[in-house]
Design an enzyme around this catalytic site. Structure first.
Site, PDB file in Angstrom:
ATOM      1  CB  VAL A 149      48.863  50.237  41.968  1.00  0.00           C
ATOM      2  CG1 VAL A 149      48.022  51.598  41.601  1.00  0.00           C
ATOM      3  CG2 VAL A 149      49.521  50.130  43.311  1.00  0.00           C
ATOM      4  N   PRO A 150      45.715  48.890  40.212  1.00  0.00           N
ATOM      5  CG  PRO A 150      43.423  49.295  40.891  1.00  0.00           C
ATOM      6  CD  PRO A 150      44.818  49.369  41.356  1.00  0.00           C
ATOM      7  CB  CYS A 151      47.758  52.148  36.013  1.00  0.00           C
ATOM      8  SG  CYS A 151      48.623  50.351  35.626  1.00  0.00           S
ATOM      9  CG  HIS A 152      43.995  46.792  35.084  1.00  0.00           C
ATOM     10  ND1 HIS A 152      44.756  46.779  36.127  1.00  0.00           N
ATOM     11  CD2 HIS A 152      42.755  46.460  34.995  1.00  0.00           C
ATOM     12  CE1 HIS A 152      44.085  46.056  36.814  1.00  0.00           C
ATOM     13  NE2 HIS A 152      42.810  45.833  36.296  1.00  0.00           N
ATOM     14  NE  ARG A 153      40.176  47.135  38.691  1.00  0.00           N
ATOM     15  CZ  ARG A 153      40.725  46.778  40.033  1.00  0.00           C
ATOM     16  NH1 ARG A 153      40.730  47.648  40.956  1.00  0.00           N
ATOM     17  NH2 ARG A 153      40.777  45.665  40.201  1.00  0.00           N
TER      18      ARG A 153
END
Lengths: 210, 172
Positions: free
Chosen positions: A178-182
């Site tokens: 789940v790309p919370c880095h984006r």
């Protein structure tokens, strides 16, 4: 004489203990066979495996439903297992499963630049209600793009809950997948990342998003 | 985590159960010693089998364990029962391969060319078991007692007398 008895007993004890061979590679194989059998018998609620990535070693945990937690290199992986034991089930074992195998393969492809979206099933048990909505909205942010905490809060149905969205992302149990880095700050600054800001920058660089 | 448990007077009582560690921790901490113990008792094949059976039973009943500190004794108590059952079954139904293998009561020496553990094999059953649990499985006396289903006093006595006999056997 008592002192002689004790001396001789100590000698015998030492002989007994030193004659015992230490655990070795044979143990690793036996352990794996046990873990496989336990999984087959349906006795394992959470399985975990470690996997090397360009960020470092991560620990992936999964239930029958899907991947339930991704521990990034900066985290204490053993403490993670203890938390999962407390929150989900003490029946947690180091063991491969089809879900974990798939997760590892997809992550390799992602870091290789051959995959942009993850298909491996996820288990959302550790996130409830609003946090789950925030993470679902985050999962829809396309590879190579970024969003902001405000926008994610809006997509999750609560445009004013920007801080709560930030907290939800900080507690994301499934980073990378789940790309919370984006998700960046509205002013464009990197913002927080549980894996550390260096890792966040590395991931965005990998995706050529910044 | 606390539970409210009404006793017979209807007065609620709080029972606080200490958290159980992840089962993986149990495997890491006690697994190698458990395997050594099972293999030394039953040989490599049956030994691994009883090792697996023991851990599977422990995993199945893990929620029932009240005291996390007692996990060693609890685990070896399960192993002890399974090993005794396996040995008893072999005595009752001999097969051609059993005739070729040693008698079920024989203790497989963990050190191939060693002498001391083969001496241990010659001890009376209770002393042999107690010495094995104490020095092969590396259990404290309380856990030896739990594993054998005897008092700690009796466990200490069996270990003590086993060491005495070994001393006489090694220094006649």
């Amino acid at each position: 004489m008592p002192t002689d008895d004790r001396h001789d007993d100590a000698r015998i004890e030492h002989q007994l203990r030193s004659a015992v061979p230490p655990a070795d590679a044979a143990w690793a194989a036996v352990r794996e066979r046990f873990a496989a059998r336990a999984a087959r018998d349906g006795l394992v609620d959470v399985s975990f495996e470690d996997h090397e990535t360009p960020l470092g070693r991560i620990r992936l945990s999964a239930t029958a439903t899907g991947v339930v937690y991704v521990a990034l290199p900066i985290e204490d992986a053993d403490a993670v297992v203890e938390r999962l034991a407390a929150r989900i089930s003490t029946r947690i074992l180091r063991s491969g499963t089809p879900v974990l195998t798939e997760a590892r393969r997809e992550l390799d492809e992602y870091f290789d630049g051959r995959r942009e979206a993850f298909e491996v099933p996820l288990d959302w048990t550790l996130s409830t209600a609003f946090r789950r909505e925030v993470l679902r909205a985050t999962a829809r942010i396309p590879f190579g793009t970024t969003s902001s905490y405000r926008e994610v809060a809006t997509r999750a149905g609560s445009p004013k809950a920007v801080r709560a969205a930030g907290t939800a992302l900080a507690n994301n149990p499934l980073p990378l997948l789940v790309p919370c880095h984006r998700v960046l700050r509205t002013d464009g600054a990197l913002g927080q990342y549980r894996g550390g800001t260096a890792a966040k920058a590395q991931l965005l660089e990998l995706e050529r998003a910044i | 985590m606390s539970e409210v448990d009404p006793d017979t007077d209807g007065v609620p009582r709080r029972r606080r159960r200490p958290p159980l560690p992840p089962f993986e921790t149990v495997v890491e901490r006690h697994g190698p010693a458990l395997l050594r113990f099972c293999v030394s008792r039953l040989g490599p094949d049956r030994g691994e089998e009883s090792f697996q059976e023991t851990l599977l039973a422990a995993l199945r009943h893990y929620d029932e364990l009240r005291d996390p500190d007692a996990v060693g004794g609890w685990l070896f108590a399960i192993a002890h029962r399974k090993i005794v059952d396996t040995a008893r079954n072999r005595e009752r139904t001999p097969t051609p391969s059993d005739a070729l293998e040693e008698h079920a009561a024989v203790w497989h020496d963990p050190e191939p060319t060693g002498t001391i553990w083969s001496r241990v094999a010659e001890l009376p059953p209770k002393q042999r078991e107690a010495v094995g649990l104490r020095y092969l499985a590396d259990l404290p006396h309380a856990d030896v007692a739990r594993a054998m289903g005897i008092s700690e006093e009796a466990a200490r006595r069996n270990v003590f007398e086993g060491l005495r006999r070994l001393r006489r056997a090694l220094d006649p």
